[in-house]
Structure formats: structure tokens, C-alpha cells
Design a protein around this motif. Structure first.
Motif, PDB file in Angstrom:
ATOM      1  N   LYS A 202     -12.611   5.645  74.052  1.00 10.18           N
ATOM      2  CA  LYS A 202     -12.072   6.066  73.517  1.00 10.18           C
ATOM      3  C   LYS A 202     -11.959   7.159  72.754  1.00 10.18           C
ATOM      4  CE  LYS A 202     -10.605   1.834  73.751  1.00 10.18           C
ATOM      5  NZ  LYS A 202     -11.876   0.828  73.470  1.00 10.18           N
TER       6      LYS A 202
ATOM      7  N   GLU B 193     -13.221  14.549  70.845  1.00 13.23           N
ATOM      8  CA  GLU B 193     -11.661  14.505  71.301  1.00 13.23           C
ATOM      9  C   GLU B 193     -11.493  15.013  73.041  1.00 13.23           C
ATOM     10  OE1 GLU B 193     -12.762  15.265  68.652  1.00 13.23           O
ATOM     11  OE2 GLU B 193     -11.274  14.595  67.030  1.00 13.23           O
TER      12      GLU B 193
ATOM     13  N   ASN C  69      -1.145   2.561  64.759  1.00 12.45           N
ATOM     14  CA  ASN C  69      -1.479   2.418  63.636  1.00 12.45           C
ATOM     15  C   ASN C  69      -3.590   3.077  64.264  1.00 12.45           C
ATOM     16  OD1 ASN C  69      -0.004   2.554  61.772  1.00 12.45           O
ATOM     17  ND2 ASN C  69      -0.705   0.270  61.240  1.00 12.45           N
ATOM     18  N   LEU C  70      -3.232   2.892  65.868  1.00 15.36           N
ATOM     19  CA  LEU C  70      -4.000   2.863  66.028  1.00 15.36           C
ATOM     20  C   LEU C  70      -4.347   4.528  66.860  1.00 15.36           C
ATOM     21  CD1 LEU C  70      -5.904  -0.247  68.451  1.00 15.36           C
ATOM     22  CD2 LEU C  70      -7.013   1.120  66.313  1.00 15.36           C
ATOM     23  N   SER C  71      -3.629   5.151  66.734  1.00 19.98           N
ATOM     24  CA  SER C  71      -3.590   6.492  67.315  1.00 19.98           C
ATOM     25  C   SER C  71      -4.329   7.020  67.068  1.00 19.98           C
ATOM     26  CB  SER C  71      -1.333   6.794  67.169  1.00 19.98           C
ATOM     27  OG  SER C  71      -1.280   7.035  66.484  1.00 19.98           O
ATOM     28  N   ASN C  72      -4.877   7.904  67.649  1.00 19.99           N
ATOM     29  CA  ASN C  72      -5.115   9.611  67.047  1.00 19.99           C
ATOM     30  C   ASN C  72      -6.937   8.900  66.432  1.00 19.99           C
ATOM     31  OD1 ASN C  72      -6.182  11.669  66.564  1.00 19.99           O
ATOM     32  ND2 ASN C  72      -4.143  12.058  64.728  1.00 19.99           N
ATOM     33  N   TYR C  73      -6.789   7.852  66.845  1.00 22.03           N
ATOM     34  CA  TYR C  73      -8.466   7.289  66.575  1.00 22.03           C
ATOM     35  C   TYR C  73      -8.821   6.643  67.713  1.00 22.03           C
ATOM     36  CZ  TYR C  73     -12.101   4.333  63.773  1.00 22.03           C
ATOM     37  OH  TYR C  73     -13.298   4.087  63.609  1.00 22.03           O
ATOM     38  N   LEU C  74      -8.318   5.500  68.128  1.00 20.15           N
ATOM     39  CA  LEU C  74      -9.319   4.561  69.028  1.00 20.15           C
ATOM     40  C   LEU C  74      -8.292   5.315  70.428  1.00 20.15           C
ATOM     41  CD1 LEU C  74      -9.794   1.096  69.317  1.00 20.15           C
ATOM     42  CD2 LEU C  74     -11.147   3.048  68.521  1.00 20.15           C
TER      43      LEU C  74
ATOM     44  N   VAL D 258       2.708   9.030  62.626  1.00 21.02           N
ATOM     45  CA  VAL D 258       1.056   8.346  63.016  1.00 21.02           C
ATOM     46  C   VAL D 258       0.364   6.706  62.709  1.00 21.02           C
ATOM     47  CG1 VAL D 258       0.348  10.454  64.046  1.00 21.02           C
ATOM     48  CG2 VAL D 258       0.079   9.485  60.991  1.00 21.02           C
TER      49      VAL D 258
ATOM     50  N   GLN E 239     -12.033   8.962  69.364  1.00 21.75           N
ATOM     51  CA  GLN E 239     -12.763   8.891  68.308  1.00 21.75           C
ATOM     52  C   GLN E 239     -13.960   8.419  68.291  1.00 21.75           C
ATOM     53  OE1 GLN E 239     -12.766  10.730  64.628  1.00 21.75           O
ATOM     54  NE2 GLN E 239     -11.584  12.217  65.509  1.00 21.75           N
ATOM     55  N   SER E 240     -13.762   7.224  68.493  1.00 25.08           N
ATOM     56  CA  SER E 240     -15.630   6.346  68.893  1.00 25.08           C
ATOM     57  C   SER E 240     -15.533   6.266  69.687  1.00 25.08           C
ATOM     58  CB  SER E 240     -15.029   4.751  67.803  1.00 25.08           C
ATOM     59  OG  SER E 240     -14.206   4.318  69.042  1.00 25.08           O
ATOM     60  N   PRO E 241     -16.763   6.858  70.511  1.00 22.07           N
ATOM     61  CA  PRO E 241     -17.175   6.945  71.462  1.00 22.07           C
ATOM     62  C   PRO E 241     -16.639   5.914  72.719  1.00 22.07           C
ATOM     63  CG  PRO E 241     -19.240   6.666  70.097  1.00 22.07           C
ATOM     64  CD  PRO E 241     -17.784   5.772  69.624  1.00 22.07           C
TER      65      PRO E 241
END
Lengths: 124, 424
Positions: free
Chosen positions: B247, B265, B308-313, B407, B249-251
Motif C-alpha cells: 500500500k 510513498e 476517499n482511499l486515494s493518498n492513503y492506500l 481527493v 501510506q500504510s505498509p
């Protein structure tokens, strides 16, 4: 007045959470540098801390552990952010003293509900 | 609302189609949209097949047929349909093949070739006009097989293939995406089915076991060899099986240690493109289809969830690629954002003096949106998130302001109402 502290090095996420909390009528601060957390906590006592366990180069779990070691901060509730894909870190965070978690993507209603619930029980 | 003497259906939203057009959609094809009569009642619902006799029966009773109109006059609204029989054949073969692999724990060369041939025939059957328009009906269509892993693999393969096709990729790339998507979860065949089908939360030990499906998948595919003893599966397909759970942001997993001088990232962006994109297709399929102990999300909800998961997962760039390529197709040709939605916009500015990149966040409301600019609508910006204050509303057409990107989209009615009050 209750004050919520959001700690996250991902700006998109942190700003979103802070905005929702503020829109719901609560005070909130956002730190995008987790290393400033201890300075912040010393200066003003937040009623609740929202933190992600995955931060660049800092272990969120380590931060939770440190906060739990200091007598004055032990009672500040900590909400951790987790995604469904990272259940293991969630177990760890709860074990180290986090009270609850928020799943990403953030459900705004659930966020407000949890923030209200835990800041009500907070002594801060 | 425009009304006609004999019809009470809203003509701004529906268009009439004639019998012969409807006839073309009959047979072994599946409808991807609802067909209505002049009173607005559903005659044929999406997801079903219709026969010529059905059409005759209804038109004899005086019914006229209407379908939802596309938002804009530009862009055709062709109703391309992936052949249901082919999809079902593939699902059936998958069930047989997976059953055998589960028994032996291995995939042999013939099985690999036959999977390749199946997907190739579907990929070759795609029509050029679907690159730009077209509505595909692929998810949740294979209902005959309730075993999750089979349908999931077939769906992710088709989804990835369609995405590559819509991006105008070469036919080799399209086939590569199809196969990589189809085989990404093959490692699950070496995991105890009792764990995979277990309801509720898993114990940490069980999670560790499930996570192993990525490495197991790589091992299975790596051991497939042709009669001459050469490795048969291309590297990209093996790496997709290995990395599709990493992923942004989270590993994610398999776990890795990131060097001190590198951000999470940056490490994510070094992964093969195909594994990142199939990770996205995998997530979309997982939330939009029926899985054990989970209710499926409607396409429009699932697409907003992905945003809504963008820039996160997932990175914003990859999420946008996915949404641009197939979100219209998945949502019956309609944008998944609507007029009146509240959104958060991110823009990156570079400071003149320090040359430092700075991220700006703003809250806005969508004022106008259409099929052709569904990720770049006209918006009214009214709040500066970083400075935490209301600003004088400005109207921006995001088509001409490429530094601003949507985003997040707000889902809660409560928050929307609070924002509306603060706007006044």
C-alpha cells in the motif's frame, strides 16, 4: 473546551479529519510532524489524540507506548487509524493502550461519534 | 420536467429506443441498464437477458421503450456487453482448474496455457469502439458460482483487462493485465480454506497465514515450466501476485523495511505499475461484489470509496488512472460525483523563495458536472482548510486548473448540513 489533536504525516488525511472535527463544533489541532507531538502535549493538554501507527520513519506504536509511560498523559485517550488491510498493527496498538480505532476511509459520522464519546470520558 | 401528452416519463432524462435497437440487445447478452416503459415502470431490469419474444410481447401490448439518457450530447452511450456465456465458461473452467491446483498445490503448464487462451479469446473479442464509450456488465454477473475466489479472480481479471483496454494499451498489455488480474490470488489455493472462509475477525496467527498467499502465489507461478524446462510465467505476473497487497501510506504486505532516506510513498511508487493497478482493481472488486459476510456496495458508492482511499492506500495518480479509465463504464455511463457534493481539493504550490513544495487544502461544492469532465467539474471553493477559515467563494473550473485535484468527497449528511449552515 475539549481539544482534539490529530497527528499524521499524511496531510490529506490529517486535514480531512481535522476539518470534520472542527465542523462538528470541536476544537482541533493538526500536527504533520509526529516529532513535535511531545512538545505539543507538554504545552497544551489535548483531550484526545488521533494518530496513525504508520508514520514515515517514526513508529506510531512507539509513540503510543511513550505517552502511556508518562503519568500525566496516561489518561489521554488515543484513537488509532487503521485500514482493513492492517489488522495486525491494530491489535498491537490496542494492546499498547489505544482505546479504539478508526478505519480508513474515514466514515465522518463514526469519527464524530467516537471523538465525542472518548473526549467526554477524558479528564483533560 | 418536460411532459408529453401520452407519456409521463421525463424526456430530459430518458430517451426512446425503437424495437429493432432493443432487438440487437437480445439473445445471450446481458443488459447493463434498465429499460422503462412510457409510464416510467421498469420493463427489463439491468443484469437480465431478454429474448426476441419478450420484446414482441411488450410491444404488442402497446409499450414503448425508454432508456436513461447520457448526461451530455457528446460521447456515445453504446451498450457494449461482455458476452455472458464466455464469462460463465471462464468461471466454470476456473472452478475446475482451481479445484485441481488446490489438490496438488501446483499449477502445471497446460493449466497455465488454457487460462491464457481463455482470457486471450475474451480480450480479442473486445470491440474498438469500446475504448472510448461502452458500458460493461461484468461484475456480479457470474452468479452461478458462489465460491468467492473463482468469481473474484475472474472479475479482477476482466476489470484489469478493461482498464488497460480503455487506456488504449497495446493488445499485449491488455492480455498481460487480464492474466495478472486473473492469477493474482492464486496463492490462496495453498491456504487452508477454513481460514479464508472464516466469518468475523481472524486471530493474528490466522492473519499471518492469509498474508502468506502473496508469497505462495509467487512460488506457484514461479514453478510453472514449459516442457523444455524454461519458466513459463512472465515476471510481471509473478510480481503482481507478490506485491498486490502493498500500500501507499500504510505498509501492506509482504512486509518490508524502508531505508531511512526513502519515504514510504517513494518505495510504493517503485513497485511495478501493473501490481499497483491490480491492487486497486482488487480492492474495487472486493468492496463492490458479494463476498462472504459482507454486503456489496453499489458502483457509485464503491467508486466514491475508492476516491476517499486515494493518498492513503493508493496514490492519487493511480486512483485517478483507475477512475478515469473505467468509472463511467462501471456506473452505467454516469459520473460518480454529483452536483451539490462537498469535496476536499488538494493542490501543490511551490514557494518562490525556498522552492519548497507546499500542499494546500480547500473545501468546495460541485456546481456543475458532466460526463466529459467528471473528475474536473466546476466548483465553488469556500473554505481554506490550512488557514482554517472561510474565504470569499470563488468559482473554479477544474478543467483549466490542473493543479487542483479532488481527493475526498464528503459522505455524511450531517456534515454536509453543518457546512451548508456555515456557508450562509
Amino acid at each position: 473546551m475539549s481539544k482534539i489533536l490529530v497527528v499524521y504525516d499524511n496531510r490529506t488525511f490529517g486535514e480531512f479529519v481535522t476539518f470534520v472535527v472542527k465542523t462538528a463544533g470541536m476544537e482541533a489541532d493538526f500536527l504533520d510532524d509526529p516529532l513535535q507531538l511531545f512538545d505539543y502535549v507538554t504545552a497544551n493538554t489535548p483531550t484526545l489524540i488521533i494518530i496513525d501507527v504508520f508514520l514515515n520513519h517514526v513508529d506510531g506504536l512507539y509513540i503510543i507506548e511513550k505517552l502511556r509511560m508518562v503519568e500525566e498523559y496516561r489518561s489521554i485517550p488515543i484513537l488509532v487509524v487503521s485500514s482493513r488491510n492492517e489488522p495486525l498493527s491494530l491489535f498491537d496498538a490496542l494492546e499498547r493502550g489505544a482505546v479504539d480505532y478508526l478505519a480508513s476511509p474515514i466514515n465522518e459520522d463514526l469519527l464524530i461519534e467516537k471523538v465525542k464519546k472518548y473526549s467526554a470520558t477524558s479528564p483533560g | 420536467m418536460e411532459k408529453n401528452d401520452d407519456i409521463s416519463i421525463d424526456l430530459t432524462r430518458f430517451q426512446e429506443i425503437n424495437e429493432s435497437y432493443l432487438d440487437k440487445l437480445s439473445g445471450d447478452k446481458v443488459l447493463t441498464f434498465d429499460v422503462f416503459d412510457q409510464d416510467g415502470n421498469t420493463v427489463f431490469s439491468s443484469g437480465r437477458t431478454i429474448s426476441g419474444d419478450d420484446i414482441k410481447k411488450y410491444s404488442a401490448s402497446g409499450k414503448r421503450f425508454f432508456i436513461p439518457r447520457p448526461n451530455e450530447s457528446t460521447g456515445s452511450f453504446t451498450h457494449e456487453i461482455i458476452n455472458k456465456k464466455k464469462m460463465n465458461d471462464l468461471a466454470e473452467d476456473t472452478a475446475t482448474m482451481y479445484g485441481e491446483i488446490r489438490k496438488t498445490g501446483k499449477m502445471n503448464y497446460e493449466q497455465y496455457l488454457s487460462a491464457h487462451a481463455q482470457l486471450k479469446s475474451i480480450a480479442d473479442g473486445l470491440k474498438p469502439e469500446d475504448k472510448t464509450g461502452g458500458v460493461l456488465s461484468l461484475l456480479r454477473e457470474i452468479k452461478d458460482f458462489d465460491h468467492y475466489t473463482y468469481t473474484h479472480s475472474v472479475n479482477v481479471g476482466i476489470l484489469a483487462m478493461t482498464m488497460a483496454y480503455k487506456e488504449m494499451s497495446s493488445s499485449d498489455t491488455v492480455k498481460m493485465f487480464a492474466l495478472a488480474g486473473y492469477l493474482h490470488d492464486i496463492g490462496k489455493l495453498r491456504i487452508d480454506p477454513a481460514i479464508i472462509q472464516k466469518p468475523g475477525l481472524l486471530s493474528p496467527e490466522e492473519y499471518y497465514r492469509v498474508m502468506e498467499h502473496t508469497r505462495e502465489g509467487y512460488r506457484i507461478l514461479d514453478s510453472v515450466a514449459d516442457p523444455a524446462g524454461n519458466k513459463a510465467v512472465p515476471n510481471m505476473i509473478k510480481l503482481t501476485a507478490l506485491f498486490h497487497h502493498r500500500k501507499f501510506q500504510s505498509p501492506g504486505y509482504p512486509f518490508r523495511t524502508i531505508p531511512k532516506d526513502k519515504s514510504r510513498e517513494a518505495a510504493y511508487n517503485e513497485l511495478p505499475e501493473i501490481s499497483r493497478l491490480i491492487g486497486i482493481c482488487d480492492m474495487y472488486e472486493a468492496i463492490s461484489s458479494t463476498a462472504p459476510y459482507r454486503t456489496p456496495q453499489e458502483p457509485v458508492k464503491a467508486l466514491r470509496y475508492m476516491l476517499n482511499l486515494s493518498n492513503y492506500l493508493y496514490s492519487i495518480e493511480d486512483t485517478y488512472r483507475f477512475l478515469k479509465a473505467i468509472s463511467l463504464s462501471l456506473n452505467k455511463g454516469q459520473p460518480f460525483l454529483n452536483k451539490g457534493d462537498f469535496i476536499m481539493i488538494e493542490s501543490v504550490k511551490i514557494a518562490l523563495d525556498t522552492k519548497k513544495k507546499q500542499r494546500i487544502y480547500e473545501i468546495a461544492r460541485i456546481e456543475d458536472i458532466s460526463r466529459s469532465n467528471f473528475l474536473m467539474p466546476k466548483v465553488q471553493i469556500f473554505y481554506d482548510v490550512v488557514r482554517r477559515k472561510k474565504i470569499k467563494p470563488i468559482n473554479v473550473d477544474l478543467r483549466y486548473d490542473t493543479s487542483r485535484r479532488i481527493v475526498r468527497v464528503f459522505e455524511s449528511d450531517r456534515i454536509k448540513e453543518m457546512m451548508r449552515q456555515q456557508l450562509q
